[in-house]
Design a protein around this motif. Sequence first.
Motif, mmCIF file in Angstrom:
data_model
loop_
_atom_site.group_PDB
_atom_site.id
_atom_site.type_symbol
_atom_site.label_atom_id
_atom_site.label_comp_id
_atom_site.label_asym_id
_atom_site.label_seq_id
_atom_site.Cartn_x
_atom_site.Cartn_y
_atom_site.Cartn_z
ATOM 1 N N MET A 154 0.819 -1.208 0.000
ATOM 2 C CA MET A 154 0.000 0.000 0.000
ATOM 3 C C MET A 154 0.855 1.260 0.000
ATOM 4 O O MET A 154 1.783 1.384 0.786
ATOM 5 C CB MET A 154 -0.899 0.010 1.240
ATOM 6 C CG MET A 154 -1.975 -1.043 1.181
ATOM 7 S SD MET A 154 -2.680 -1.370 2.801
ATOM 8 C CE MET A 154 -3.053 0.278 3.333
ATOM 9 N N THR A 155 0.496 2.213 -0.860
ATOM 10 C CA THR A 155 1.224 3.480 -0.882
ATOM 11 C C THR A 155 1.099 4.182 0.472
ATOM 12 O O THR A 155 2.011 4.880 0.898
ATOM 13 C CB THR A 155 0.666 4.407 -1.979
ATOM 14 O OG1 THR A 155 -0.744 4.366 -1.930
ATOM 15 C CG2 THR A 155 1.130 3.972 -3.337
ATOM 16 N N THR A 156 -0.054 3.962 1.126
ATOM 17 C CA THR A 156 -0.311 4.587 2.425
ATOM 18 C C THR A 156 0.779 4.287 3.445
ATOM 19 O O THR A 156 1.042 5.074 4.335
ATOM 20 C CB THR A 156 -1.642 4.051 2.992
ATOM 21 O OG1 THR A 156 -2.583 4.026 1.939
ATOM 22 C CG2 THR A 156 -2.143 4.899 4.119
ATOM 23 N N THR A 157 1.383 3.114 3.332
ATOM 24 C CA THR A 157 2.297 2.679 4.380
ATOM 25 C C THR A 157 3.766 2.876 3.994
ATOM 26 O O THR A 157 4.653 2.472 4.737
ATOM 27 C CB THR A 157 2.060 1.196 4.698
ATOM 28 O OG1 THR A 157 2.196 0.449 3.496
ATOM 29 C CG2 THR A 157 0.690 0.970 5.256
ATOM 30 N N MET A 158 3.982 3.507 2.839
ATOM 31 C CA MET A 158 5.368 3.649 2.392
ATOM 32 C C MET A 158 6.212 4.488 3.348
ATOM 33 O O MET A 158 7.386 4.202 3.564
ATOM 34 C CB MET A 158 5.404 4.248 0.986
ATOM 35 C CG MET A 158 5.011 3.243 -0.088
ATOM 36 S SD MET A 158 4.668 4.022 -1.666
ATOM 37 C CE MET A 158 6.281 4.625 -2.119
ATOM 38 N N ASP A 159 5.586 5.531 3.922
ATOM 39 C CA ASP A 159 6.327 6.389 4.851
ATOM 40 C C ASP A 159 6.869 5.583 6.028
ATOM 41 O O ASP A 159 7.978 5.821 6.500
ATOM 42 C CB ASP A 159 5.418 7.498 5.389
ATOM 43 C CG ASP A 159 4.987 8.456 4.294
ATOM 44 O OD1 ASP A 159 5.673 8.475 3.250
ATOM 45 O OD2 ASP A 159 3.987 9.163 4.478
ATOM 46 N N PHE A 190 12.435 4.958 -4.852
ATOM 47 C CA PHE A 190 11.940 5.142 -3.488
ATOM 48 C C PHE A 190 12.889 4.513 -2.482
ATOM 49 O O PHE A 190 13.203 5.100 -1.447
ATOM 50 C CB PHE A 190 10.538 4.543 -3.348
ATOM 51 C CG PHE A 190 9.988 4.623 -1.944
ATOM 52 C CD1 PHE A 190 9.456 5.810 -1.459
ATOM 53 C CD2 PHE A 190 10.035 3.519 -1.104
ATOM 54 C CE1 PHE A 190 8.968 5.891 -0.158
ATOM 55 C CE2 PHE A 190 9.548 3.591 0.204
ATOM 56 C CZ PHE A 190 9.017 4.781 0.671
ATOM 57 N N ASP B 97 -5.421 8.081 8.874
ATOM 58 C CA ASP B 97 -4.491 8.017 7.746
ATOM 59 C C ASP B 97 -4.254 6.600 7.240
ATOM 60 O O ASP B 97 -3.374 6.373 6.431
ATOM 61 C CB ASP B 97 -3.150 8.651 8.139
ATOM 62 C CG ASP B 97 -2.497 7.934 9.308
ATOM 63 O OD1 ASP B 97 -3.167 7.084 9.921
ATOM 64 O OD2 ASP B 97 -1.329 8.217 9.604
ATOM 65 N N GLU B 295 1.553 11.482 -5.179
ATOM 66 C CA GLU B 295 1.998 11.722 -3.807
ATOM 67 C C GLU B 295 3.306 12.511 -3.747
ATOM 68 O O GLU B 295 3.440 13.442 -2.974
ATOM 69 C CB GLU B 295 2.170 10.393 -3.046
ATOM 70 C CG GLU B 295 2.620 10.650 -1.604
ATOM 71 C CD GLU B 295 2.623 9.418 -0.713
ATOM 72 O OE1 GLU B 295 2.533 8.296 -1.245
ATOM 73 O OE2 GLU B 295 2.713 9.598 0.510
ATOM 74 N N GLY B 322 -4.702 2.768 -5.696
ATOM 75 C CA GLY B 322 -5.174 3.428 -4.486
ATOM 76 C C GLY B 322 -4.294 4.624 -4.145
ATOM 77 O O GLY B 322 -3.078 4.537 -4.214
ATOM 78 N N SER B 324 -2.426 7.279 -1.777
ATOM 79 C CA SER B 324 -1.929 7.385 -0.412
ATOM 80 C C SER B 324 -2.719 8.469 0.303
ATOM 81 O O SER B 324 -3.046 9.496 -0.285
ATOM 82 C CB SER B 324 -0.454 7.749 -0.417
ATOM 83 O OG SER B 324 -0.070 8.193 0.863
ATOM 84 N N THR B 325 -3.018 8.252 1.595
ATOM 85 C CA THR B 325 -3.796 9.251 2.327
ATOM 86 C C THR B 325 -2.992 10.523 2.582
ATOM 87 O O THR B 325 -3.548 11.524 2.993
ATOM 88 C CB THR B 325 -4.279 8.694 3.684
ATOM 89 O OG1 THR B 325 -3.151 8.131 4.373
ATOM 90 C CG2 THR B 325 -5.327 7.627 3.493
#
Lengths: 219, 341
Positions: A154-159, A190, B97, B295, B322, B324-325
């Motif tokens: 998930m891109t959300t969790t890349m950080d 990345f 998030d 992003e 999807g 990223s938030t």
Amino acid sequence: MTVLKEELYQKMSAAIVEMEEDLVAELSRQAVREGIDAFEAIDQGLTPGMERAGQLFEEEEYFVPELLMCADAMNAGIDILKPHIKADEAKVKRKAVIGVIEGDTHDIGKNLVKLMLETGGFDVIDVGRDIPAAEFVERAKSEGAELICVSTLMTTTMDAMAYVISILKEQGIRDRFKVIVGGGPISPGFAAKIGADGYSRNAAEAVRLAHKLFEGKDL
Amino acid sequence: MADGIISPKERLKRKLNGQTADRPPVICPGGMMNAAVVEIMTATGHTLPEAHHSRELMTELAADVSRLTGFENFGIPFCMTVEAEVLGSEINYGALDCEPKIQKERFSSAAAAVFPDRQAFDRNRRVRAVTDSIYALTQKYPDTPVVGSLTGPISTAASVIDPMTFLKQLRKDKDNSHRVIDYVTDCLIHYAAMMVEAGADVISVADPTATGEILGPKMFDEYALRYLNKLAGAVRAMGAPVIVHICGKMEAVKPSVARLKANALSVDAFVSLKEIKGLYPHINTMGNLSTIMLEFGNSDKVARGTQALLRNRIDIIAPACGLSTSTPLANIRAFTETVKN
């Protein structure tokens, strides 16, 4: 005997590639019955079969269901042979910690990398899915691992992947570990940006990358 | 034709039916691909995870997203866990998030799966929040299309059965695999019918486990294509157009994808939609601006990426995956405004 042994190893290897779990188990029992060295049977019978399966996966001849079935077949053999390994033969392996970063519970990719790293001779500690960055670091320290593998889909969790590296830096132990990252949204760019030691596109590549990172380094 | 002559709803419907329009619509279908980014939620106070459960909040947030991003649709729900929840899996609703996820699949194997009757969907509170919200949005904003988002048959099945076992059983236990996926597909058809009944203009299906990379061409045909087509066929028979999103690289399954019975095919960033259009002119293409670019890029880069999609005459412009938030709203606005101007 030598010829027979090699023939048996080839059969074991072929049975893994053919996903024949029962046959691998049967051949492994035969190896035990005939007094064949269990460590050697794993090393020369089972491992080459799984490596071949990994190669077929990379060539897109096999896909995830096939690779997982090959792994089941290999594990059926390992379960039978492992108790017969002589204590002095049990090789010390380099340890790796692998997991899916916090926020993501997709672990198919992580499981494939784990499987191929094990086949490639690493002792892999699976910390699971949806794991906070700090836990990767703590487990790597307590287990004495040298390799940390972080995965996400998930891109959300890349950080959160970058935190693993910043925690290592904060604690002044960055150079004790190699960190590799992978998963759907991750790119080599990345990986470089967050300061990882490497990126791999698939499970077979991850093993090559891991070997390369430790090339010439003693255990 | 200038904007305003044709409504966003009409534009999207025309494109999905293969008709011409003044320009491509720019949409974000919801579900896996939703644009409820943190920046929007902190500005409006309509936040996740609360909005996963409340029809009022879901409606407000869907409206905020459309208004602030410029996407020309509403897309709900904001997750891919509703279906698996109804079928018994344990859900972690995530945070502001972080999107909801399957905490624990209900069954260990396909053979062990026993399912509730389809009416379980009618009784589930989150299903009701989604359908009530669809209805509220259609009443309040008649010109903006409402997209009801579904998790596809393979991904739903792999969210209800331990996915590693499930993938092996696709080969080892075909009878039970078909039994489970067929049942799941019937459930999805039932849920889609509830959405259409509530007023959804379009049904969008994302099936991230059903990729060529994971399944390979044989399994993709035997399971993914078969049940996606069963679902799409049933929804189209209800009168609603269907979008299907296929994740990952498509080299292994390109010919199969050409046989999808969807109104539009949406793909990941590294798939060339131009090539797909060339190979299969009958497919309406949707996509595929990189979410990494959205992003981490800036407005200029986003605008250039969007212009490339417009030059390639992609039918419907949308993110490739999807979001990223933490995607900056300015980048999303650059995306939608480039399409509109």
